[in-house]
Design a protein around this motif. Structure first.
Motif, PDB file in Angstrom:
ATOM      1  N   CYS A 271       3.944  19.077   1.879  1.00 43.44           N
ATOM      2  CA  CYS A 271       4.656  18.736   0.645  1.00 43.44           C
ATOM      3  C   CYS A 271       3.695  18.296  -0.456  1.00 43.44           C
ATOM      4  N   LEU A 272       2.672  17.510  -0.115  1.00 46.58           N
ATOM      5  CA  LEU A 272       1.689  17.043  -1.089  1.00 46.58           C
ATOM      6  C   LEU A 272       2.372  16.411  -2.300  1.00 46.58           C
ATOM      7  N   ASN A 273       3.039  15.276  -2.046  1.00 44.24           N
ATOM      8  CA  ASN A 273       3.852  14.611  -3.064  1.00 44.24           C
ATOM      9  C   ASN A 273       3.085  13.637  -3.937  1.00 44.24           C
ATOM     10  N   GLY A 274       1.749  13.650  -3.904  1.00 45.16           N
ATOM     11  CA  GLY A 274       0.993  12.722  -4.726  1.00 45.16           C
ATOM     12  C   GLY A 274       0.493  11.526  -3.925  1.00 45.16           C
ATOM     13  N   LEU A 275      -0.023  10.533  -4.646  1.00 50.02           N
ATOM     14  CA  LEU A 275      -0.609   9.366  -3.991  1.00 50.02           C
ATOM     15  C   LEU A 275       0.399   8.600  -3.152  1.00 50.02           C
ATOM     16  N   ASP A 276       1.669   8.680  -3.525  1.00 46.36           N
ATOM     17  CA  ASP A 276       2.729   8.067  -2.727  1.00 46.36           C
ATOM     18  C   ASP A 276       3.660   9.177  -2.268  1.00 46.36           C
ATOM     19  N   ALA A 277       3.827   9.324  -0.956  1.00 43.48           N
ATOM     20  CA  ALA A 277       4.646  10.413  -0.427  1.00 43.48           C
ATOM     21  C   ALA A 277       6.084  10.336  -0.894  1.00 43.48           C
ATOM     22  N   PHE A 278       6.535   9.158  -1.309  1.00 43.31           N
ATOM     23  CA  PHE A 278       7.917   8.982  -1.748  1.00 43.31           C
ATOM     24  C   PHE A 278       8.096   9.224  -3.241  1.00 43.31           C
ATOM     25  N   GLY A 279       7.061   9.714  -3.908  1.00 35.50           N
ATOM     26  CA  GLY A 279       7.193  10.113  -5.297  1.00 35.50           C
ATOM     27  C   GLY A 279       7.241   8.989  -6.300  1.00 35.50           C
ATOM     28  N   ARG A 280       6.776   7.791  -5.910  1.00 36.49           N
ATOM     29  CA  ARG A 280       6.822   6.658  -6.842  1.00 36.49           C
ATOM     30  C   ARG A 280       5.557   6.517  -7.672  1.00 36.49           C
TER      31      ARG A 280
ATOM     32  N   SER B 206       0.844  -1.193   0.000  1.00 45.56           N
ATOM     33  CA  SER B 206       0.000   0.000   0.000  1.00 45.56           C
ATOM     34  C   SER B 206       0.873   1.233   0.000  1.00 45.56           C
ATOM     35  N   VAL B 207       0.274   2.360  -0.384  1.00 44.37           N
ATOM     36  CA  VAL B 207       0.968   3.642  -0.359  1.00 44.37           C
ATOM     37  C   VAL B 207       0.098   4.663   0.365  1.00 44.37           C
ATOM     38  N   VAL B 208       0.759   5.649   0.971  1.00 43.53           N
ATOM     39  CA  VAL B 208       0.062   6.756   1.617  1.00 43.53           C
ATOM     40  C   VAL B 208       0.680   8.051   1.099  1.00 43.53           C
ATOM     41  N   GLY B 209      -0.160   9.056   0.865  1.00 41.82           N
ATOM     42  CA  GLY B 209       0.345  10.317   0.341  1.00 41.82           C
ATOM     43  C   GLY B 209      -0.649  11.441   0.552  1.00 41.82           C
ATOM     44  N   GLU B 210      -0.372  12.591  -0.071  1.00 39.61           N
ATOM     45  CA  GLU B 210      -1.205  13.797   0.053  1.00 39.61           C
ATOM     46  C   GLU B 210      -1.529  14.086   1.522  1.00 39.61           C
ATOM     47  N   ILE B 211      -0.493  14.032   2.362  1.00 39.72           N
ATOM     48  CA  ILE B 211      -0.642  14.223   3.805  1.00 39.72           C
ATOM     49  C   ILE B 211      -0.798  15.713   4.093  1.00 39.72           C
ATOM     50  N   VAL B 212      -1.882  16.085   4.786  1.00 37.31           N
ATOM     51  CA  VAL B 212      -2.141  17.496   5.023  1.00 37.31           C
ATOM     52  C   VAL B 212      -3.014  17.653   6.269  1.00 37.31           C
ATOM     53  N   TRP B 213      -2.754  18.704   7.043  1.00 38.62           N
ATOM     54  CA  TRP B 213      -3.525  18.972   8.251  1.00 38.62           C
ATOM     55  C   TRP B 213      -4.763  19.795   7.928  1.00 38.62           C
TER      56      TRP B 213
END
Length: 361
Positions: free
Chosen positions: A330-339, A208-215
């Motif tokens: 940062c809002l790096n997309g669906l995967d926070a690591f840019g993959r 699984s991936v986690v991303g678009e982390i925002v408060w």
């Protein structure tokens, strides 16, 4: 919230700026605009762009961190400060512009696998001042997708183990380079209280991936996307069952799939992000014939705000720029690591490339 958009080059990066949230989605170059919420770009004239005074990024030839003046037409930016690495700090992976002029840097190394978080400010002349470790900010993992709440006392980020070093790893005397996350991806999200150094982690079972982390604006609700990684028969693994969730970080539970569901899609989502109200948001889907922009609200059907037909031989660049409150994410997309790219997880890794620079105004 009001939005406007503008054409961008595919080489433009996504900036985590304190003045506005820029969600830049790369694809190819056509002179089109789009909007979220249905307002056409020519009518969305209330967004005021501010030219940053300085740009911060990893040192290009030796320094750990550089501060440059903003490039002008026909003239490159000038280096105003070059910072040497703190003791035991790895390569700069991400730089986040936070509230009240504060910046946070995530620096990682692979031996041992570790990320260290540092905070600092800039003087009026663009010089780094007060560089110091973040309390509790030494993490035995790779970190990505930094997000800070509006009070500046809580940091959220994704974590992953480091991939094994490749055979052509640089010698110890060489400059450190980007550290790759291990595969298969497994989503894990941590919140750090920077006042106490306490950390709390949420995770998900299975690839699984986690991303678009925002408060959210309340400072305690955290939004994120989580998606299942499904092996592909021909192409890279696909990201399916993309869900935007909102979690009360002071409540119970430790599972990423326990958060309140705001939006869910089977597949095809390229980007989707929660808004500050913790109930709504916006996103984009790719279809073979078009790019679809949409908004959503908890408990309601998705609302398509714009459909941009795909033109043969053309490359589309869409920028969704918020004229509302800053997000400090940062809002790096669906995967926070840019993959993640167009609903798939890339099997090769070339560095995050999304949040390794920041701007100062």
């Amino acid at each position: 919230m009001e939005w406007e958009s503008e054409p961008v080059s595919w080489r433009v990066r996504r900036w985590a700026a304190p003045a506005a949230l820029a969600v830049l989605v790369a694809a190819a170059i056509v002179g089109v605009g789009a909007s979220v919420g249905g307002e056409p770009p020519r009518a969305a004239g209330r967004f005021e762009y501010r030219t940053p005074r300085f740009m911060l990024g990893p040192g290009r030839q030796g320094p750990w961190l550089e501060v440059r003046t903003t490039p002008r037409t026909g003239a490159p930016g000038r280096v105003v400060d070059a910072v040497r690495p703190p003791a035991a700090a790895g390569a700069v992976q991400e730089i986040l512009a936070g509230p009240d002029g504060e910046f946070v840097v995530a620096a990682s190394r692979s031996d041992p696998c570790e990320t260290r978080l540092f905070r600092f400010r800039l003087t009026g002349g663009g010089h780094v001042t007060g560089l110091a470790p973040v309390r509790g900010g030494t993490i035995p993992a790779l970190v990505a997708g930094l997000a800070m709440n509006r009070r500046g006392d809580r940091l959220a980020y994704a974590t992953a183990p480091c991939a094994p070093e490749p055979p052509d790893s640089p010698a110890p005397a060489d400059p450190p380079r980007a550290v790759a996350p291990a595969n298969p991806p497994r989503a894990a999200l941590t919140v750090l209280d920077t006042a106490t150094g306490n950390r709390r982690t949420w995770s998900a079972a299975g690839p699984s991936v986690v991303g678009e982390i925002v408060w959210a604006r309340d400072g305690r609700t955290l939004g994120y996307t989580i998606g299942d990684v499904v092996p592909g028969a021909v192409r890279d693994p696909a990201i399916l069952n993309v869900t935007v969730r909102a979690t009360d970080t002071r409540g119970g539970g430790s599972g990423l799939r326990e958060g309140r569901v705001l939006f869910r899609a089977q597949g095809g989502v390229s980007s989707v992000t929660m808004s500050p109200d913790a109930r709504s948001g916006y996103g984009m889907m790719r279809r073979p014939d078009a790019t679809v922009l949409f908004s959503f609200t908890e408990g309601r059907p998705m609302h398509v705000t714009r459909t941009i037909p795909q033109q043969p031989g053309a490359v589309l660049g869409v920028a969704l720029v918020s004229s509302g409150e800053p997000r400090y994410a940062c809002l790096n997309g669906l995967d926070a690591f840019g993959r993640a790219l167009d609903g798939a997880v890339l099997t090769t890794f070339s560095g995050f490339g999304h949040c390794d620079s920041a701007m100062a105004y």
